[in-house]
Design an enzyme around this catalytic site. Structure first.
Site, short mmCIF file in Angstrom:
data_model
loop_
_atom_site.label_atom_id
_atom_site.label_comp_id
_atom_site.label_asym_id
_atom_site.label_seq_id
_atom_site.Cartn_x
_atom_site.Cartn_y
_atom_site.Cartn_z
CG ASP B 96 -0.27 0.08 2.51
OD1 ASP B 96 0.97 0.21 2.53
OD2 ASP B 96 -0.96 0.05 3.53
CG ASP B 270 -6.12 -5.42 1.47
OD1 ASP B 270 -6.74 -4.61 0.74
OD2 ASP B 270 -5.73 -5.13 2.62
CB CYS B 308 -12.55 -26.46 7.74
SG CYS B 308 -11.01 -25.62 7.37
CB CYS B 310 -7.45 -25.48 7.41
SG CYS B 310 -7.83 -25.33 9.17
CB CYS B 313 -10.32 -28.02 10.66
SG CYS B 313 -10.97 -26.40 11.16
CG HIS B 339 -10.13 -22.13 10.55
ND1 HIS B 339 -10.66 -23.26 9.96
CD2 HIS B 339 -11.14 -21.24 10.60
CE1 HIS B 339 -11.93 -23.06 9.70
NE2 HIS B 339 -12.26 -21.84 10.08
#
Lengths: 375, 375
Positions: B96, B270, B308, B310, B313, B339
């Site tokens: 940015d 974002d 999930c 991930c 999880c 996660h």
């Protein structure tokens, strides 16, 4: 191979030093010894995932009974299926007795024959830890190796107090043995005390090893005494310990203590040093300790240790890690912790190689030369 | 394929919603769009390793010019070989302009035509950020996509102030273009402002997109206004934006905003939401937000999200993660962050699949039904 859930297999004795190369077999795998055990006080090796710890070659970690008892509670861990499943650690686990922590929270008059009265460091609530309670909690947690509830008397203590304390430690060990409900899958280790008195260390060793147990530990060392005094005590104790059982030196984890302990016949070590130092931005390297937070590393675009192939050293520069530490980024603490654990596990691997090659004394000398430089 | 270092390849437009499926090509790889960009404010996605972020499928991360300028300094990052090498991130990076942060540190009278006077949040030292300085810093950092220095005026602002502010944003954009030293390998995106006024948004879009640039962003939204007002502004702006350039909606990252933004033709998003929420122990799940720190998860031996896959999880229960959070263990923050980032990256993958199948509207409806339940 053994009547115990945890047993020691001897492989070789270093002809140069007498150090032992072996294996400790547990219900969750085999550990090459001498071995360093990273500490996961609250069911987590601070900052690291279990996979990362395993990937570095750690076969066993230590977790703390006192902390888990206070939070989240041993019943909850039992409901989760025990500590291994709770934290998803597939290797072996050793839990301490909680004694070391509660002694630091208790006043002298709180230590009585029944156990130790103390107040929780979390909320000040009153509790009593006894040998039976410690074993009950450790049975709930379900570690492969559990430790007897002992009195680790402070250094310095008088000969008289230390003598009475070691006798109590033996009486407490018998209460631990009597209350242990899972001897078939959890190995209870007794702990040798005796402060810094050779005669008391010998007496404690005699008493503790007279109880048939799968392993024995040496407690109450590395508590502020000079290194030579610790080595002197080890020289009294280890020759009196049985050769067919694992020997664990508690709370020891500086590189020199690991090497000197191995030379004196120790098989297992644990220490918060690599994780605690890592969180504070200091790393152990082949060239000695480095405070990576220091300004001198601001523009060091080199790895923290040029002899290291850990994840941190292979992928990141000292300058980047220093930036993370200064900026209080978790990842900086993770990388320093990662490196430190790797460093000690790697050191023990080299120690084992040197034992196999009968040259641990030579290894020690060349390691010290590099580690301490010309100081 | 393009004269720009970063360019947009259009693949498909959702027949049901008009959402765009595409690819953004950068010098460090190709990003499937619509895409969510995790934020690594201080050259680290908080708690995560670059490998972990990449393993979840993130092709691009955002880093903050203001923070890196203040610490460790953009010259140091340049000496390290740029931001990619400094943090060892092999994917794309967007920085940015620093404007958003310095506006929050400045008083109204500190905002002048030259730039913005402000005091560092670290040590109170005085600084001036100008369009030229922002571009200089971003040239040092070396991101694939760099952002124009704009004025993001607060919500609410008057029509009059917002109008003058958007004109200044255009003048500042021209100064950014003039001072940009690396147009061949860094793509400068202009930023559309105009606060919550449709006419001003249209005017800003006209002005900003009249400058030939590799991409355009929409700033000044998701700053506290009601969702409908943001959607209204997007409905004004996106139809006026060129179709052959990437469109980036800044600071947006709640699941509903990501879906609604995609429907309105946005390609890139974002937000610090997944990392910030994760550190505080809240997770996004297919059934809505869960505050894992809450007592209700103390004995929940299930994954945080049963839909999930991930790392968190697949390997750990809510009860364990709650314990880590309560015990202030870093690893708990890591798992929640892991996660959450996975959740948003996975959501965007499903959004892209739905666009390809011309059913993003249906996907939105079924996602909301599950996410918000019957509320």
């Amino acid at each position: 191979m053994s009547n115990y859930p945890v047993w020691y297999e001897h492989i070789h004795t270093c002809k140069q030093t007498g150090a032992r190369l072996g294996r400790v077999h547990t219900p969750h795998g085999t550990i090459d010894t001498p071995a360093f055990m990273p500490v996961g006080t609250q069911a987590s090796v601070k900052g690291m995932s279990p996979d990362e710890v395993a990937s570095m070659g750690a076969g066993i970690i230590l977790s703390n009974t006192y902390h888990l008892w206070m939070r989240p509670g041993s019943e909850l861990v039992a409901k989760a299926g025990g500590l291994h499943r709770f934290m998803n650690w597939k290797g072996s686990v050793l839990t301490d007795s909680g004694g070391f922590q509660v002694f630091s929270l208790a006043r002298p008059k709180d230590i009585v024959e029944e156990g130790v009265h103390f107040r929780s460091h979390l909320d000040g609530s009153k509790h009593l830890l006894t040998p039976e309670k410690s074993i009950k909690i450790q049975n709930d947690l379900g570690a492969d190796i559990i430790m007897a509830f002992d009195e680790c008397c402070p250094y310095p203590s008088t000969h008289d107090y230390s003598a009475r304390s070691l006798e109590r430690t033996t009486r407490w060990l018998d209460r631990c043995i009597d209350s242990h409900k899972r001897p078939d899958d959890q190995a209870l280790f007794g702990i040798i005390q005796g402060n810094m008195y050779g005669d008391l260390r010998a007496e404690s060793t005699k008493q503790i090893t007279s109880r048939e147990l799968p392993g024995y530990a040496i407690g109450g060392l590395s508590v502020g005494e000079p290194a030579n005094l610790m080595y002197e005590m080890l020289d009294v104790v280890t020759p009196l310990m049985p050769e067919d059982k694992p020997r664990y030196l508690m709370g020891v984890g500086t590189p020199d203590y690991l090497i000197e302990g191995s030379i004196r016949g120790i098989d297992m070590f644990d220490c918060v040093l690599p994780t605690r130092m890592g969180r504070h931005g200091t790393v152990l390297t082949s060239h000695g300790r480095k405070i990576i937070r220091d300004k001198q590393y601001a523009e060091s675009f080199e790895p923290m240790d040029d002899n290291c192939d850990c994840y941190a050293c292979k992928n990141f520069t000292s300058a980047y890690i220093r930036h993370l530490l200064k900026a209080r980024e978790m990842f900086g603490q993770r990388l320093c912790t990662w490196h430190n654990i790797h460093f000690l596990l790697n050191l023990m691997e080299k120690v084992r190689e040197a034992i196999a090659e009968d040259c641990l004394g030579d290894f020690r000398d060349s390691f010290y030369k590099e580690y301490y430089g010309n100081r």
